[in-house]
Design an enzyme around this catalytic site. Structure first.
Site, mmCIF file in Angstrom:
data_model
loop_
_atom_site.group_PDB
_atom_site.id
_atom_site.type_symbol
_atom_site.label_atom_id
_atom_site.label_comp_id
_atom_site.label_asym_id
_atom_site.label_seq_id
_atom_site.Cartn_x
_atom_site.Cartn_y
_atom_site.Cartn_z
ATOM 1 N N MET A 32 -9.120 0.741 -3.659
ATOM 2 C CA MET A 32 -9.862 1.947 -4.038
ATOM 3 C C MET A 32 -10.230 1.898 -5.519
ATOM 4 O O MET A 32 -10.534 2.925 -6.138
ATOM 5 C CB MET A 32 -9.031 3.192 -3.735
ATOM 6 C CG MET A 32 -8.738 3.333 -2.240
ATOM 7 S SD MET A 32 -8.390 5.005 -1.727
ATOM 8 C CE MET A 32 -6.916 5.342 -2.647
ATOM 9 N N GLY A 33 -10.206 0.709 -6.109
ATOM 10 C CA GLY A 33 -10.596 0.566 -7.511
ATOM 11 C C GLY A 33 -9.497 0.988 -8.468
ATOM 12 O O GLY A 33 -8.335 1.098 -8.077
ATOM 13 N N HIS A 67 -3.170 -5.022 -7.891
ATOM 14 C CA HIS A 67 -4.373 -5.435 -7.157
ATOM 15 C C HIS A 67 -4.723 -6.898 -7.463
ATOM 16 O O HIS A 67 -5.028 -7.681 -6.560
ATOM 17 C CB HIS A 67 -5.571 -4.573 -7.567
ATOM 18 C CG HIS A 67 -5.434 -3.116 -7.276
ATOM 19 N ND1 HIS A 67 -5.392 -2.162 -8.270
ATOM 20 C CD2 HIS A 67 -5.341 -2.433 -6.110
ATOM 21 C CE1 HIS A 67 -5.282 -0.958 -7.728
ATOM 22 N NE2 HIS A 67 -5.241 -1.096 -6.410
ATOM 23 N N SER A 118 -2.314 3.523 -9.304
ATOM 24 C CA SER A 118 -3.387 4.283 -9.971
ATOM 25 C C SER A 118 -2.918 5.697 -10.265
ATOM 26 O O SER A 118 -3.396 6.334 -11.195
ATOM 27 C CB SER A 118 -4.614 4.322 -9.085
ATOM 28 O OG SER A 118 -5.001 3.006 -8.762
HETATM 29 P P1 AMP Z 1 -5.174 1.023 -3.449
HETATM 30 O O1 AMP Z 1 -6.299 0.701 -4.380
HETATM 31 O O2 AMP Z 1 -4.115 1.876 -4.047
HETATM 32 O O3 AMP Z 1 -5.656 1.482 -2.091
HETATM 33 O O4 AMP Z 1 -4.435 -0.355 -3.181
HETATM 34 C C1 AMP Z 1 -5.140 -1.496 -2.741
HETATM 35 C C2 AMP Z 1 -4.140 -2.570 -2.376
HETATM 36 O O5 AMP Z 1 -3.326 -2.881 -3.497
HETATM 37 C C3 AMP Z 1 -3.184 -2.133 -1.249
HETATM 38 O O6 AMP Z 1 -2.992 -3.208 -0.351
HETATM 39 C C4 AMP Z 1 -1.916 -1.798 -2.003
HETATM 40 O O7 AMP Z 1 -0.756 -1.966 -1.229
HETATM 41 C C5 AMP Z 1 -1.967 -2.820 -3.133
HETATM 42 N N1 AMP Z 1 -1.153 -2.394 -4.280
HETATM 43 C C6 AMP Z 1 -1.155 -1.175 -4.879
HETATM 44 N N2 AMP Z 1 -0.229 -1.133 -5.869
HETATM 45 C C7 AMP Z 1 0.360 -2.355 -5.886
HETATM 46 C C8 AMP Z 1 1.411 -2.941 -6.677
HETATM 47 N N3 AMP Z 1 2.015 -2.266 -7.645
HETATM 48 N N4 AMP Z 1 1.770 -4.214 -6.417
HETATM 49 C C9 AMP Z 1 1.147 -4.930 -5.427
HETATM 50 N N5 AMP Z 1 0.162 -4.425 -4.651
HETATM 51 C C10 AMP Z 1 -0.229 -3.162 -4.868
#
Ligand code: AMP
Length: 283
Positions: free
Chosen positions: A30-31, A37, A186
């Site tokens: 989601m950016g 990420h 985020s």
């Molecule tokens: P989001 O942008 O929050 O939807 O996350 C996108 C991807 O990044 C998802 O697969 C999350 O599980 C992963 N993600 C988010 N935070 C972390 C983190 N701290 N370490 C590793 N992967 C993450």
């Protein structure tokens, strides 16, 4: 790096890339990209010839009163991070490019989605499954990469891929943390200074349970109590769930036999934070 804004451009790139025989990796986000990420992006770059990062704040996975409109949007910085990592395509559709005004078809996983975050965020996983299914259909990746930080989401997506026969290999990456252990997210930027300090208790609590496990304790209730004692030091932290589950099925366990994972969700003011840790894997 190409920046693509609509589905037709995305499909044209996929057709061309497939024609040349290259494999495709997808990292849905989601950016507001951070090291968590980017660690997944690196996994994708190693596993596939070409990597697509999708950047889309998916309205249908947010409930009423959640932070859809205030979710941090940092497009220019995200572009630079992806460029620096050698991403091939940044797919950043406008909401209207993915959902018609009369969109009425959803993908629902009906077992793993029910508990934990599914209780506190009704409809969340239906929104996640629907957008991920759409991204899979558009990007047709050979591999897709998700973070263990969102373990329930990861298990739901793995189930969806199996049940709907998507020919996609799901890879997962470990949680990337701040020096004090707080999982990068985020949403951490919503925290006040005082709450930020308290947020570090979340990982400290998970570690305390893992230490207790390493000392030979297997009773889930005792392990949760060990974690709860650490959380109780943070006066503003409200636990939503704290539970020992089977790592593969996410079924709640009374006895923490391997593979066991501790799941935790807590609120600090308006900010909702989730984290988890394998109890039987030293770290
Ligand atoms: P989001 O942008 O929050 O939807 O996350 C996108 C991807 O990044 C998802 O697969 C999350 O599980 C992963 N993600 C988010 N935070 C972390 C983190 N701290 N370490 C590793 N992967 C993450």
């Amino acid at each position: 790096m190409k920046i693509l804004r609509d589905s037709h451009e995305m499909c044209a790139w996929v057709r061309e890339t497939r024609r040349t025989g290259l494999s495709i990796g997808l990292v849905p986000t989601m950016g507001n990209l951070h090291e968590g990420h980017m660690s997944l992006v690196r996994l994708s770059c190693r596993a596939a010839d070409a990597t697509v990062v999708s950047l889309f704040v998916n309205p249908i996975q947010f409930g009423p009163g959640e932070d859809f409109s205030s979710y941090p949007r940092t497009f220019d910085a995200d572009v630079e991070k992806c460029r620096a990592e050698g991403v091939d395509v940044l797919f950043a559709p406008e909401a209207g490019a993915l959902y018609e005004p009369d969109h009425s078809t959803y993908v629902e996983e009906s077992m793993l989605s029910d508990g934990f975050c599914g209780v506190f965020r009704p409809g969340h996983f239906r929104g996640v499954c629907t957008v991920v299914a759409k991204l899979f259909n558009l990007v047709q990746p050979d591999v897709a990469v998700f973070g263990e930080k969102d373990i329930q989401q990861l298990r739901v997506i793995e189930r969806m891929v199996r049940d709907l026969s998507y020919p996609i290999r799901i890879l997962s990456g470990p949680t990337v943390r701040e020096p004090d252990g707080l999982a990068l997210s985020s949403r951490n930027r919503y925290l006040s200074d005082g709450n930020r300090k308290q947020a570090a208790r979340i990982f400290a609590a998970l570690q305390q349970a893992r230490r207790t496990y390493a000392d030979g304790e297997r009773d889930a209730e005792v392990l949760c109590r060990a974690a709860a004692a650490v959380l109780s030091v943070a006066p503003d932290l409200r636990t939503e769930y704290l539970v020992v589950v089977d790592d593969r099925t996410l079924i709640t366990r009374k006895k923490a036999d391997p593979p066991a994972r501790l799941l935790l969700a807590a609120r600090l003011g308006k900010t909702r934070l989730i984290d988890n840790l394998r109890l039987d894997v030293p770290g």
